[in-house]
Design a protein around this motif. Structure first.
Motif, PDB file in Angstrom:
ATOM      1  N   ASP A  43       0.833  -1.208   0.000  1.00  0.00           N
ATOM      2  CA  ASP A  43       0.000   0.000   0.000  1.00  0.00           C
ATOM      3  C   ASP A  43       0.869   1.261   0.000  1.00  0.00           C
ATOM      4  OD1 ASP A  43      -2.271  -1.561   0.012  1.00  0.00           O
ATOM      5  OD2 ASP A  43      -2.636  -1.372   2.179  1.00  0.00           O
ATOM      6  N   SER A  58       2.495   1.661  -3.404  1.00  0.00           N
ATOM      7  CA  SER A  58       1.504   2.131  -4.369  1.00  0.00           C
ATOM      8  C   SER A  58       1.262   3.626  -4.198  1.00  0.00           C
ATOM      9  CB  SER A  58       0.198   1.355  -4.184  1.00  0.00           C
ATOM     10  OG  SER A  58      -0.802   1.875  -5.034  1.00  0.00           O
ATOM     11  N   ASP A  59       1.158   4.062  -2.934  1.00  0.00           N
ATOM     12  CA  ASP A  59       0.965   5.494  -2.673  1.00  0.00           C
ATOM     13  C   ASP A  59       2.174   6.306  -3.161  1.00  0.00           C
ATOM     14  OD1 ASP A  59      -1.476   4.909  -1.535  1.00  0.00           O
ATOM     15  OD2 ASP A  59      -0.776   5.078   0.548  1.00  0.00           O
ATOM     16  N   ALA A  96       4.320   5.434  -5.524  1.00  0.00           N
ATOM     17  CA  ALA A  96       4.351   5.404  -6.986  1.00  0.00           C
ATOM     18  C   ALA A  96       3.354   6.400  -7.564  1.00  0.00           C
ATOM     19  CB  ALA A  96       4.060   4.000  -7.496  1.00  0.00           C
ATOM     20  N   THR A  97       2.196   6.484  -6.979  1.00  0.00           N
ATOM     21  CA  THR A  97       1.186   7.441  -7.433  1.00  0.00           C
ATOM     22  C   THR A  97       1.698   8.872  -7.261  1.00  0.00           C
ATOM     23  OG1 THR A  97      -0.610   5.917  -6.884  1.00  0.00           O
ATOM     24  CG2 THR A  97      -1.195   8.226  -7.129  1.00  0.00           C
ATOM     25  N   ALA A  98       2.311   9.134  -6.100  1.00  0.00           N
ATOM     26  CA  ALA A  98       2.860  10.475  -5.852  1.00  0.00           C
ATOM     27  C   ALA A  98       3.985  10.788  -6.842  1.00  0.00           C
ATOM     28  CB  ALA A  98       3.369  10.584  -4.419  1.00  0.00           C
ATOM     29  N   GLN A 153       4.391   9.496  -9.828  1.00  0.00           N
ATOM     30  CA  GLN A 153       3.793   9.660 -11.159  1.00  0.00           C
ATOM     31  C   GLN A 153       3.166  11.050 -11.291  1.00  0.00           C
ATOM     32  OE1 GLN A 153       0.709   6.834 -12.089  1.00  0.00           O
ATOM     33  NE2 GLN A 153       0.779   7.285 -14.260  1.00  0.00           N
ATOM     34  N   ASP A 154       2.485  11.494 -10.241  1.00  0.00           N
ATOM     35  CA  ASP A 154       1.895  12.837 -10.258  1.00  0.00           C
ATOM     36  C   ASP A 154       2.986  13.908 -10.373  1.00  0.00           C
ATOM     37  OD1 ASP A 154      -0.620  11.710 -10.060  1.00  0.00           O
ATOM     38  OD2 ASP A 154      -0.844  12.133  -7.899  1.00  0.00           O
ATOM     39  N   SER A 179       4.421  13.845 -13.880  1.00  0.00           N
ATOM     40  CA  SER A 179       3.461  14.450 -14.810  1.00  0.00           C
ATOM     41  C   SER A 179       3.493  15.966 -14.700  1.00  0.00           C
ATOM     42  CB  SER A 179       2.055  13.926 -14.508  1.00  0.00           C
ATOM     43  OG  SER A 179       1.110  14.549 -15.342  1.00  0.00           O
TER      44      SER A 179
END
Length: 174
Positions: free
Chosen positions: A42, A45-46, A48-50, A52-53, A56
């Motif tokens: 978890d 995943s958090d 990786a999301t951060a 990726q954001d 971007s």
């Protein structure tokens, strides 16, 4: 009595829940490992999301900066091209003015020879013409060609009419 009964049922439920909670077996090392892996997954995943954001956002910012830089470079290139075109036009105008001035000088020189009677088939003044040619501000190549024609007249006086025409053409065309 109903209150007492409800109280007994509630106490019995609490007792059964407490007994079940207290008698629950300890998690095994495998269960602990699985729980830790799920927590780590978890968290990963958090993260990786951060990431990726953030990537971007960085790409968006870089794209915007590149677009601004491209626009600025395009504008600068356009201004430079316009400046070069203006300079080329001015240079061409100046060159044209210089050519016209040289042509005017040749024409003036020729006119002065005719008015003074130096360039006449009957009265050809070689020394006077040579002196005025050498003192003139004619272009070097034009001056050399004129001197050659004047020397040809001196060496072959019978060709004076033809050579005067060549000299006239030379000094009036430039």
């Amino acid at each position: 009595m109903s209150r007492t009964l409800v109280l007994i049922i509630v106490l019995a439920a609490i007792g059964v829940g407490g007994y079940y909670y207290l008698n629950q077996p300890e998690p095994t090392p495998a269960e602990r490992l699985q729980s830790a892996a799920e927590d780590a997954g978890d968290a990963l995943s958090d993260a990786a999301t951060a990431a990726q954001d953030a990537a971007s956002d960085a790409v968006d910012a870089a794209t915007e900066q590149a677009a601004e830089a491209t626009s600025s470079l395009t504008e600068q290139a356009s201004e430079a091209a316009s400046s070069v075109a203006d300079q080329a036009s001015e240079t061409a105008q100046q060159a044209g003015d210089q050519v016209a001035a040289l042509a005017g000088q040749g024409q003036e020189l020729l006119s002065s020879w005719i008015q003074e009677g130096k360039l006449d088939a009957a009265n050809f003044d070689y020394d006077g013409i040579m002196t005025s040619l050498e003192e003139s501000t004619l272009a070097a190549d034009l001056k050399e060609q004129a001197i050659k024609i004047v020397n040809d007249i001196k060496e072959s006086p019978e060709t004076i009419a033809q050579k005067i025409q060549e000299l006239t053409n030379l000094l009036t065309q430039q």
